[in-house]
Design an enzyme around this catalytic site. Structure first.
Site, PDB file in Angstrom:
ATOM      1  N   SER A  24       0.813  -1.224   0.000  1.00 27.63           N
ATOM      2  CA  SER A  24       0.000   0.000   0.000  1.00 27.63           C
ATOM      3  C   SER A  24       0.846   1.273   0.000  1.00 27.63           C
ATOM      4  O   SER A  24       0.416   2.302  -0.528  1.00 27.63           O
ATOM      5  CB  SER A  24      -0.932   0.011   1.214  1.00 27.63           C
ATOM      6  OG  SER A  24      -0.195  -0.094   2.414  1.00 27.63           O
ATOM      7  N   ASP A 195      -0.397   7.498   9.942  1.00 28.41           N
ATOM      8  CA  ASP A 195      -1.181   6.714  10.901  1.00 28.41           C
ATOM      9  C   ASP A 195      -0.298   5.747  11.691  1.00 28.41           C
ATOM     10  O   ASP A 195      -0.793   4.808  12.298  1.00 28.41           O
ATOM     11  CB  ASP A 195      -2.274   5.929  10.163  1.00 28.41           C
ATOM     12  CG  ASP A 195      -1.691   5.007   9.081  1.00 28.41           C
ATOM     13  OD1 ASP A 195      -0.454   4.951   8.945  1.00 28.41           O
ATOM     14  OD2 ASP A 195      -2.482   4.351   8.375  1.00 28.41           O
ATOM     15  N   HIS A 198       1.684   4.118   7.416  1.00 28.64           N
ATOM     16  CA  HIS A 198       1.778   4.669   6.066  1.00 28.64           C
ATOM     17  C   HIS A 198       2.439   6.052   6.092  1.00 28.64           C
ATOM     18  O   HIS A 198       2.433   6.730   7.123  1.00 28.64           O
ATOM     19  CB  HIS A 198       0.391   4.756   5.432  1.00 28.64           C
ATOM     20  CG  HIS A 198      -0.284   3.441   5.318  1.00 28.64           C
ATOM     21  ND1 HIS A 198      -1.169   2.973   6.272  1.00 28.64           N
ATOM     22  CD2 HIS A 198      -0.191   2.467   4.376  1.00 28.64           C
ATOM     23  CE1 HIS A 198      -1.596   1.768   5.911  1.00 28.64           C
ATOM     24  NE2 HIS A 198      -1.015   1.437   4.778  1.00 28.64           N
TER      25      HIS A 198
END
Length: 242
Positions: A24, A195, A198
């Site tokens: 991601s 967070d 990320h």
């Protein structure tokens, strides 16, 4: 007739490619102020930056799909590849068994991917491994609790995977960007993360700057494709553009 028309258009223009392969953190890299978007902007007119980030994936799954992304017939256009996994592999087995990959297997999977790239004639000097970034545990715990989960990663474990990534790069002769170490060097790294896991805008800028310093050396000789508009012969554009 078709052949004549094709000749009149000139030969097909093929842009070189930089392939970003990861989880991601790579998938999100084309968002506003993302590190992938930064690279694409810097390399426009020289090569395409292709985002092949797949959220949630680990190296166990990645090594299976890499041959579906790059083959013998497509590898000649690739001037650089980044392999950026570990944030999911390093998840704690007892709390996140689906994404967790044991440390030894993680290293073996990275080696397997590098060896595959070499087998399709992408040389080691065109491969850059990137370690997972550090984990800010308190922020990530909040993100986990919001989903009804417990804290499922820890920074010390992520560091072991980062060290394994660096070791694989050393053994395989590739470049490596040790993000885990660099982000923690003499500074509070929490602002680099959105967070706890990320990258934030600041973290993306940090990664982009360090990655560009490596890519610039590899790609500086690439010419701009098609002439600058002022250099086009407006009385005979075919002579300039074909």
């Amino acid at each position: 007739m078709a052949l004549a028309e094709a000749g009149a258009r000139g030969r097909l223009l093929r842009w070189p490619r930089v392939l970003l392969f990861g989880d991601s953190i790579t998938e999100y890299s084309f968002q506003e102020n993302g590190w992938g978007a930064y690279l694409a902007e810097r390399l426009v007119r020289k090569c395409d930056v292709v985002n092949r980030g797949i959220s949630g994936y680990n190296t166990r799954w990645a090594k299976l799909i890499l041959p579906r992304l790059i083959t013998d017939s497509t590898s000649d256009s690739i001037v650089a590849v980044t392999i950026f996994f570990g944030a999911n592999d390093s998840a704690l087995k007892e709390l996140n068994p689906k994404q967790h990959v044991p440390l030894e297997e993680y290293a073996a999977n990275l080696k397997s991917m590098v060896h595959y790239l070499k087998s399709v004639d992408i040389t080691a000097d065109r491969i850059i491994l990137i370690t997972p970034p550090p984990l800010q545990e308190s922020a990530w715990e909040k993100a986990c609790l919001a989903k009804g989960d417990k804290l499922n990663r820890c920074n010390a474990t992520t560091g072991q995977y980062a060290q394994a990534c660096v070791q694989v790069a050393r053994e395989c002769g590739t470049d490596v960007l040790d993000l885990w170490t660099l982000m923690q060097k003499d500074q509070d790294f929490s602002s680099y993360l959105s967070d706890g896991l990320h990258l934030s805008t600041k973290g993306s800028s940090f990664l982009a700057a360090h990655l560009w310093s490596r890519l610039d050396n590899k790609l500086s000789a690439l010419p701009s494709l098609l002439p600058y508009w002022r250099d086009v012969d407006h009385t005979n554009p075919e002579a300039s553009l074909l």
